[in-house]
Design a protein around this motif. Structure first.
Motif, PDB file in Angstrom:
ATOM      1  N   ALA A 178       4.829   5.401  -0.186  1.00 23.36           N
ATOM      2  CA  ALA A 178       4.173   4.875  -1.380  1.00 23.36           C
ATOM      3  C   ALA A 178       4.086   3.353  -1.338  1.00 23.36           C
ATOM      4  N   GLU A 179       5.164   2.719  -0.902  1.00 20.42           N
ATOM      5  CA  GLU A 179       5.163   1.257  -0.818  1.00 20.42           C
ATOM      6  C   GLU A 179       4.159   0.773   0.218  1.00 20.42           C
ATOM      7  N   GLN A 180       4.073   1.479   1.362  1.00 21.81           N
ATOM      8  CA  GLN A 180       3.116   1.098   2.394  1.00 21.81           C
ATOM      9  C   GLN A 180       1.681   1.311   1.909  1.00 21.81           C
ATOM     10  N   THR A 200      -3.631  -0.630   0.133  1.00 22.99           N
ATOM     11  CA  THR A 200      -4.770  -0.347  -0.754  1.00 22.99           C
ATOM     12  C   THR A 200      -4.739  -1.114  -2.059  1.00 22.99           C
ATOM     13  N   GLY A 201      -3.578  -1.661  -2.428  1.00 20.65           N
ATOM     14  CA  GLY A 201      -3.461  -2.333  -3.715  1.00 20.65           C
ATOM     15  C   GLY A 201      -3.325  -1.379  -4.877  1.00 20.65           C
ATOM     16  N   THR A 202      -3.194  -0.091  -4.602  1.00 18.74           N
ATOM     17  CA  THR A 202      -3.053   0.904  -5.666  1.00 18.74           C
ATOM     18  C   THR A 202      -1.689   0.757  -6.330  1.00 18.74           C
ATOM     19  N   PRO A 203      -1.647   0.601  -7.657  1.00 18.83           N
ATOM     20  CA  PRO A 203      -0.357   0.405  -8.332  1.00 18.83           C
ATOM     21  C   PRO A 203       0.508   1.649  -8.257  1.00 18.83           C
ATOM     22  N   MET A 204       1.810   1.439  -8.161  1.00 18.87           N
ATOM     23  CA  MET A 204       2.762   2.550  -8.179  1.00 18.87           C
ATOM     24  C   MET A 204       2.992   2.935  -9.634  1.00 18.87           C
ATOM     25  N   THR A 205       2.572   4.148  -9.988  1.00 19.14           N
ATOM     26  CA  THR A 205       2.589   4.567 -11.389  1.00 19.14           C
ATOM     27  C   THR A 205       3.980   4.942 -11.877  1.00 19.14           C
ATOM     28  N   LEU A 206       4.929   5.093 -10.970  1.00 14.08           N
ATOM     29  CA  LEU A 206       6.306   5.394 -11.356  1.00 14.08           C
ATOM     30  C   LEU A 206       7.215   4.262 -10.914  1.00 14.08           C
ATOM     31  N   ASN A 207       8.374   4.178 -11.544  1.00  7.56           N
ATOM     32  CA  ASN A 207       9.355   3.146 -11.220  1.00  7.56           C
ATOM     33  C   ASN A 207       9.729   3.233  -9.740  1.00  7.56           C
ATOM     34  N   PRO A 208       9.487   2.168  -8.946  1.00 10.05           N
ATOM     35  CA  PRO A 208       9.807   2.209  -7.520  1.00 10.05           C
ATOM     36  C   PRO A 208      11.264   2.539  -7.240  1.00 10.05           C
ATOM     37  N   GLU A 209      12.173   2.029  -8.057  1.00  7.17           N
ATOM     38  CA  GLU A 209      13.595   2.298  -7.842  1.00  7.17           C
ATOM     39  C   GLU A 209      13.891   3.780  -8.052  1.00  7.17           C
ATOM     40  N   GLY A 210      13.283   4.362  -9.090  1.00  9.48           N
ATOM     41  CA  GLY A 210      13.464   5.790  -9.330  1.00  9.48           C
ATOM     42  C   GLY A 210      12.924   6.624  -8.183  1.00  9.48           C
ATOM     43  N   THR A 211      11.793   6.192  -7.625  1.00 11.04           N
ATOM     44  CA  THR A 211      11.214   6.891  -6.471  1.00 11.04           C
ATOM     45  C   THR A 211      12.143   6.822  -5.274  1.00 11.04           C
ATOM     46  N   THR A 227     -13.242   5.218  -4.951  1.00 10.03           N
ATOM     47  CA  THR A 227     -12.109   5.043  -4.047  1.00 10.03           C
ATOM     48  C   THR A 227     -10.800   4.909  -4.813  1.00 10.03           C
ATOM     49  N   ASP A 228     -10.809   4.157  -5.926  1.00  9.70           N
ATOM     50  CA  ASP A 228      -9.564   3.971  -6.665  1.00  9.70           C
ATOM     51  C   ASP A 228      -9.107   5.283  -7.306  1.00  9.70           C
ATOM     52  N   TRP A 229     -10.045   6.160  -7.600  1.00  8.46           N
ATOM     53  CA  TRP A 229      -9.732   7.486  -8.150  1.00  8.46           C
ATOM     54  C   TRP A 229      -8.982   8.314  -7.117  1.00  8.46           C
ATOM     55  N   MET A 230      -9.474   8.293  -5.873  1.00  6.95           N
ATOM     56  CA  MET A 230      -8.832   9.046  -4.806  1.00  6.95           C
ATOM     57  C   MET A 230      -7.487   8.416  -4.422  1.00  6.95           C
ATOM     58  N   ASN A 231      -7.443   7.077  -4.381  1.00  2.00           N
ATOM     59  CA  ASN A 231      -6.191   6.391  -4.050  1.00  2.00           C
ATOM     60  C   ASN A 231      -5.110   6.691  -5.086  1.00  2.00           C
ATOM     61  N   ALA A 232      -5.528   6.778  -6.358  1.00  2.00           N
ATOM     62  CA  ALA A 232      -4.557   7.067  -7.413  1.00  2.00           C
ATOM     63  C   ALA A 232      -3.971   8.464  -7.249  1.00  2.00           C
ATOM     64  N   LEU A 233      -4.780   9.412  -6.803  1.00  2.00           N
ATOM     65  CA  LEU A 233      -4.276  10.764  -6.544  1.00  2.00           C
ATOM     66  C   LEU A 233      -3.240  10.757  -5.426  1.00  2.00           C
ATOM     67  N   VAL A 234      -3.535  10.023  -4.355  1.00  2.00           N
ATOM     68  CA  VAL A 234      -2.600   9.935  -3.233  1.00  2.00           C
ATOM     69  C   VAL A 234      -1.307   9.259  -3.678  1.00  2.00           C
ATOM     70  N   MET A 235      -1.426   8.150  -4.416  1.00  2.00           N
ATOM     71  CA  MET A 235      -0.238   7.448  -4.888  1.00  2.00           C
ATOM     72  C   MET A 235       0.579   8.327  -5.819  1.00  2.00           C
ATOM     73  N   ASN A 236      -0.108   9.075  -6.682  1.00  2.00           N
ATOM     74  CA  ASN A 236       0.587   9.986  -7.583  1.00  2.00           C
ATOM     75  C   ASN A 236       1.391  11.005  -6.795  1.00  2.00           C
ATOM     76  N   TYR A 237       0.805  11.530  -5.719  1.00  2.00           N
ATOM     77  CA  TYR A 237       1.519  12.510  -4.896  1.00  2.00           C
ATOM     78  C   TYR A 237       2.743  11.877  -4.236  1.00  2.00           C
ATOM     79  N   LEU A 238       2.555  10.718  -3.632  1.00  2.00           N
ATOM     80  CA  LEU A 238       3.643  10.082  -2.896  1.00  2.00           C
ATOM     81  C   LEU A 238       4.810   9.717  -3.809  1.00  2.00           C
ATOM     82  N   THR A 239       4.512   9.206  -4.999  1.00  2.00           N
ATOM     83  CA  THR A 239       5.586   8.783  -5.902  1.00  2.00           C
ATOM     84  C   THR A 239       6.269   9.974  -6.566  1.00  2.00           C
ATOM     85  N   THR A 240       5.504  10.966  -6.987  1.00  2.00           N
ATOM     86  CA  THR A 240       6.133  12.109  -7.643  1.00  2.00           C
ATOM     87  C   THR A 240       6.964  12.935  -6.669  1.00  2.00           C
TER      88      THR A 240
END
Length: 282
Positions: free
Chosen positions: A46-48, A53-64, A26-39
Motif C-alpha cells: 500500500a505504501e509503495q 500513484t499518489g493515491t491516498p491511504m484511506t485507512l490509518n497506515p499504522e493500523g494497516t 484512473t483514480d477510481w481504479m487506483n482507489a479500489l486497489v488501495m482499498n484492497y491493499l489497506t483492508t
C-alpha cells in the motif's frame, strides 16, 4: 448511468465494443486497489502504491502495519504470536468472538501436529480446545476433523492435507484481519471482492431473465472462477496477488430490479476516497 432492461441478445462483438467504450477514471481504479491493499493488511504494498500513484491511504497506515504483522505471524505458522498481538491491540476482540479465538487455537494445534510434536499437540488440545467446544456442535466437528490429522504419518498428505497448507493459514489470517477491521471501522472487507460478487450476480440475473430464457446460453459473460487472482505489478518489479473470493451469487444486492443494482454499487463504493465516488459514464 442509465440502466435498461435486456430486450434483445447482444452479439459477442457488440458486447466487447460496449465494454471497451467504458473508461473508468484512473483514480477510481487506483482507489479500489488501495482499498484492497489497506483492508487486507498489505502495508508495504500500500505504501509503495501510494508513492507510485499518489493515491491516498484511506485507512490509518499504522493500523494497516499492525494488521500486516498479525497476518504475517499466522501465515508464518505462529498463531500464538498473532493471538498476543491481537490481545495487545484490542483485548476484548477475541473475548467477544469465541469462534475466532477457537480458529486461532485450532491453527496453533495444527502447527504442532505438522511439526511432529504429537504429545504437545494432544496436551494443547485437552487444555485449550476441548473446553471451547462444549455445547457447540459445529466447533466440536471442527475439532474432531483437526484431531484426525494425528492419524496420518505425514499430515501434509492425505484427505486432510488442506488443513496443513498455506491456503488454510491464509483463511485464518483473513478471518482475523476482517474481525480487526470491523471492530475499528465501519468499512468491513475489501470493496473489490464485493464488486466481483455484484458482477457475478448481475450476470446470473441477465442470463435467467424471462425474455432471454430460451437462449440464455448465448448471453455474453465474463467467466469468474472462485479463488481467482488479480495481479498488481509495480515499478519495483514486485508482484502482489489479490485473491478474489467469489461465493454464492444467488444473494444479490438489496432492493429490487435495476435500481437495486445501482444502490448496491453506491454502497460498495461509499467508503472510497470522495474524489472517486462516482460511476463511470457509459
Amino acid at each position: 448511468m442509465e440502466l435498461k432492461r435486456v430486450s434483445e441478445l447482444l452479439s459477442k462483438d457488440s458486447w466487447s465494443s460496449s465494454l471497451k467504450s467504458v473508461k473508468p477514471p484512473t483514480d477510481w481504479m487506483n482507489a479500489l486497489v488501495m482499498n484492497y491493499l489497506t483492508t487486507q493488511g498489505h502495508a508495504r504494498a500500500a505504501e509503495q502504491f501510494h508513492i507510485e500513484t499518489g493515491t491516498p491511504m484511506t485507512l490509518n497506515p499504522e493500523g494497516t502495519r499492525i494488521r500486516t504483522n498479525i497476518r504475517q505471524s499466522i501465515e508464518n505458522g505462529r498463531p500464538d504470536k498473532a493471538i498476543d498481538k491481537v490481545v495487545d491491540l484490542n483485548p476484548e476482540l477475541l473475548e467477544d468472538n469465541p469462534a475466532l479465538l477457537f480458529r486461532l487455537k485450532k491453527q496453533e494445534f495444527i502447527e504442532l501436529v505438522v511439526q511432529g510434536k504429537t504429545e504437545e499437540a494432544l496436551e494443547f488440545a485437552e487444555q485449550e480446545l476441548a473446553g471451547r467446544v462444549e455445547d457447540n456442535e459445529f466447533l466440536l466437528k471442527e475439532l474432531e476433523t483437526a484431531m484426525a490429522l494425528l492419524l496420518f504419518d505425514n499430515p501434509r498428505k492425505g484427505p486432510l492435507s488442506y488443513l496443513s497448507g498455506e491456503e488454510y493459514r491464509k483463511e485464518t489470517a483473513d478471518q482475523v484481519n476482517d474481525a480487526i477491521l470491523s471492530s475499528e471501522t465501519d468499512q468491513g472487507t475489501s470493496r473489490l471482492p464485493r464488486l466481483i460478487h455484484l458482477l457475478a450476480w448481475c450476470q446470473e440475473r441477465c442470463t435467467h431473465a424471462p425474455q432471454v430464457l430460451t437462449t440464455r446460453k448465448h448471453v455474453p459473460r465474463i467467466e469468474i472462477e472462485p479463488g481467482a487472482y488479480v495481479e498488481y505489478h509495480n515499478e519495483s518489479n514486485e508482484d502482489y496477488d489479490m485473491e478474489i473470493s467469489v461465493g454464492d451469487h444467488d444473494d444479490g444486492p438489496r432492493g429490487s430490479g435495476d435500481g437495486g443494482i445501482v444502490t448496491a454499487f453506491d454502497e460498495v463504493m461509499a467508503d472510497l476516497d470522495p474524489r472517486t465516488r462516482r460511476r463511470p459514464s457509459t
